[in-house]
Motif scaffolding. Structure first.
Motif, PDB file in Angstrom:
ATOM      1  N   LEU A   1      -2.062   6.627   6.586  1.00  0.00           N
ATOM      2  CA  LEU A   1      -1.178   6.451   5.430  1.00  0.00           C
ATOM      3  C   LEU A   1       0.268   6.286   5.906  1.00  0.00           C
ATOM      4  CD1 LEU A   1      -1.261   6.295   2.352  1.00  0.00           C
ATOM      5  CD2 LEU A   1      -1.049   8.796   2.266  1.00  0.00           C
TER       6      LEU A   1
ATOM      7  N   LEU B   1      -7.727   2.845   5.887  1.00  0.00           N
ATOM      8  CA  LEU B   1      -6.871   3.950   5.461  1.00  0.00           C
ATOM      9  C   LEU B   1      -7.631   5.276   5.499  1.00  0.00           C
ATOM     10  CD1 LEU B   1      -4.005   4.017   4.325  1.00  0.00           C
ATOM     11  CD2 LEU B   1      -4.975   3.789   2.028  1.00  0.00           C
TER      12      LEU B   1
ATOM     13  N   ASP C   1       6.182   2.399   1.336  1.00  0.00           N
ATOM     14  CA  ASP C   1       7.002   3.060   0.308  1.00  0.00           C
ATOM     15  C   ASP C   1       6.194   4.187  -0.326  1.00  0.00           C
ATOM     16  OD1 ASP C   1       9.472   2.886  -1.594  1.00  0.00           O
ATOM     17  OD2 ASP C   1       7.744   3.056  -2.926  1.00  0.00           O
ATOM     18  N   SER C   2       6.879   5.260  -0.668  1.00  0.00           N
ATOM     19  CA  SER C   2       6.245   6.340  -1.446  1.00  0.00           C
ATOM     20  C   SER C   2       7.213   6.728  -2.550  1.00  0.00           C
ATOM     21  CB  SER C   2       6.004   7.579  -0.571  1.00  0.00           C
ATOM     22  OG  SER C   2       4.864   7.383   0.208  1.00  0.00           O
TER      23      SER C   2
ATOM     24  N   GLN D   1      -1.581  -5.823   0.423  1.00  0.00           N
ATOM     25  CA  GLN D   1      -0.701  -4.764  -0.072  1.00  0.00           C
ATOM     26  C   GLN D   1      -1.408  -4.104  -1.241  1.00  0.00           C
ATOM     27  OE1 GLN D   1       3.383  -5.025  -0.903  1.00  0.00           O
ATOM     28  NE2 GLN D   1       3.932  -6.036   1.014  1.00  0.00           N
TER      29      GLN D   1
ATOM     30  N   GLU E   1      -6.862   3.925  -6.347  1.00  0.00           N
ATOM     31  CA  GLU E   1      -6.377   2.686  -5.723  1.00  0.00           C
ATOM     32  C   GLU E   1      -6.244   1.628  -6.800  1.00  0.00           C
ATOM     33  OE1 GLU E   1      -8.515   1.451  -2.248  1.00  0.00           O
ATOM     34  OE2 GLU E   1      -7.686  -0.586  -2.290  1.00  0.00           O
TER      35      GLU E   1
ATOM     36  N   HIS F   1       1.955   5.451  -3.421  1.00  0.00           N
ATOM     37  CA  HIS F   1       2.162   4.893  -2.083  1.00  0.00           C
ATOM     38  C   HIS F   1       1.911   3.395  -2.131  1.00  0.00           C
ATOM     39  CE1 HIS F   1       1.812   8.973  -0.293  1.00  0.00           C
ATOM     40  NE2 HIS F   1       0.841   9.165  -1.163  1.00  0.00           N
ATOM     41  N   THR F   2       2.796   2.631  -1.528  1.00  0.00           N
ATOM     42  CA  THR F   2       2.505   1.214  -1.318  1.00  0.00           C
ATOM     43  C   THR F   2       2.106   1.064   0.142  1.00  0.00           C
ATOM     44  OG1 THR F   2       4.211   0.635  -2.919  1.00  0.00           O
ATOM     45  CG2 THR F   2       3.393  -1.145  -1.509  1.00  0.00           C
ATOM     46  N   VAL F   3       0.919   0.488   0.373  1.00  0.00           N
ATOM     47  CA  VAL F   3       0.481   0.277   1.751  1.00  0.00           C
ATOM     48  C   VAL F   3       0.397  -1.220   2.023  1.00  0.00           C
ATOM     49  CG1 VAL F   3      -0.793   2.460   1.908  1.00  0.00           C
ATOM     50  CG2 VAL F   3      -1.980   0.394   1.136  1.00  0.00           C
TER      51      VAL F   3
ATOM     52  N   GLY G   1       1.859   2.786   5.272  1.00  0.00           N
ATOM     53  CA  GLY G   1       2.702   2.989   4.099  1.00  0.00           C
ATOM     54  C   GLY G   1       4.056   2.315   4.265  1.00  0.00           C
TER      55      GLY G   1
END
Ligand code: SMG
Ligand code: MG
Length: 371
Positions: free
Chosen positions: A360, A332, A366-367, A30, A51, A9-11, A364
């Motif tokens: 999330l 998060l 991207d996943s 990010q 992480e 996941h990109t957060v 988020g």
């Protein structure tokens, strides 16, 4: 344990206020969050979270988020695909890949979390924690003016933080430290962090910091300047602390032997994981070198893990382990909260915290599923 799949996941998490260091200003964090799905030896499905502390740009170190995602996907996870994996062997399995310690740390963290959750053991007790709460220091970014700096420091002290770290850079150093010392008194636990913004030519300037009775000066020179840090340390009374330079237990051993580090800032991400972080703790302890736990603006996941690490007996100085609200209006995970100047060490299995699904989804961007 067999790894079935990993979701990266990109957060993108907004900061409550801009954070300025000698290498730039950040308004958003990010981060890569790893979700590892695995099956234990007895057939139970388990999830582990990791992480990655790499930043968006390669300014703190050579690693950066987009590269980390690629390395994890194309080079690290494939090395764990065959046969069973344990947290203790992840580092060895990933050895063929040179460097990329922040990426390796994230993978090991997720496997370790899964392993500990399935065994019902907290990260703190696994690592050897000896306390159930850790003193919280706060890292104060470079402020536009001295007045603003004094306001910001004052508000953190009002919240109960037990130690202040001032980010410094050439031109915003001696006067800033003097102003804070004068306003808040000699009892304030105060230290500075330059993020490699100086060279040895600045030794006469940096020596002027000696009069302010600082706990330490963190990473004044470049990442590769171990010998130069040792030379500077000989010219200063203020204890020399290394951050960026300590990329492994070997680097820590060299720094200690050279006299380049009287104190070490331990960041699990920078050194390739919590197991290497513990090895550096043990090495420093045996050499009479103080350590403290650094921070990389982690979400609650990394923050919880850092609190567990900081509960080891050699962590004798307060860490950059602030409450979640120091950076994030909403974390998060369930937030880590500052209580009486301390952060509680999570007691639940593994990291003891997990991403809140709604958070999330909210943060988020991207996943990516890696089989
Ligand atoms: O997580 O509290 C935190 C940040 C602490 O100052 C901090 N980290 O060099 O120690 C350091 C910096 C690295 C990140 S700066 C973007
Ligand atoms: Mg630092």
């Amino acid at each position: 344990m067999l790894i079935d799949e990993t979701i990266i996941h990109t957060v993108s998490m907004p900061l409550v206020a801009p954070f300025t260091t000698s290498f730039g200003t950040q308004t958003v964090r990010q981060a890569l969050i790893l979700e590892v799905h695995a099956t234990t030896a007895n057939g139970t499905a388990v999830t582990g979270w990791g992480e990655c502390v790499a930043m968006e740009s390669p300014l703190y170190s050579s690693e950066f988020l987009a590269a980390a995602k690629l390395v994890i996907t194309d080079h690290l996870l494939p090395l764990l695909r065959t046969g069973g994996v344990t947290a203790e062997t992840v580092g060895h399995r990933l050895r063929p890949v040179i460097g990329h310690r922040m990426s390796k740390a994230a993978v090991e963290m997720a496997v370790l979390d899964a392993q500990l959750r399935s065994a019902g053991i907290s990260l703190a007790s696994y690592l050897g924690a000896v306390t159930d709460r850790v003193p919280a220091g706060v890292s104060v970014g470079i402020q536009p003016s001295v007045e603003q700096l004094l306001d910001v420091v004052g508000s953190y002290l009002d919240q109960g933080y037990v130690r202040i770290k001032l980010k410094i850079e050439p031109g915003r150093d001696i006067d800033r430290v003097r102003a804070v010392r004068e306003r808040f008194g000699d009892d304030l636990l105060l230290q500075v962090d330059a993020n490699a913004a100086y060279t040895l030519v600045d030794a006469p300037l940096l020596r002027r910091l000696d009069e302010f009775d600082l706990l330490l000066i963190e990473q004044p020179l470049g990442e590769e300047d171990l010998r130069q840090h040792a030379a500077l340390a000989r010219q200063m009374i203020t204890p020399m602390c290394l951050d960026e330079s300590i990329v492994s237990a070997e680097a820590a051993a060299d720094a200690i032997a050279l006299g380049a580090a009287a104190v070490i800032n331990i960041k699990a991400g920078r050194v390739g994981g919590y197991l290497e972080a513990r090895r550096i703790h043990d090495l420093a302890w045996a050499n009479g070198v103080a350590v403290w736990c650094g921070g990389m603006l982690e979400t609650g996941l990394g923050r919880a893990a850092n609190a567990a690490l900081a509960a080891l007996p050699g962590f004798t100085l307060p860490g950059d382990i602030s409450g979640s609200d120091r950076f994030y209006a909403k974390d998060l995970t369930e937030p880590l909260v500052l209580k009486d100047g301390h952060i509680d060490v999570p007691t639940g299995p593994g990291l003891g915290v997990s991403p809140i699904p709604e958070a999330l989804a909210e943060f988020g961007i991207d996943s990516t599923r890696v089989a």
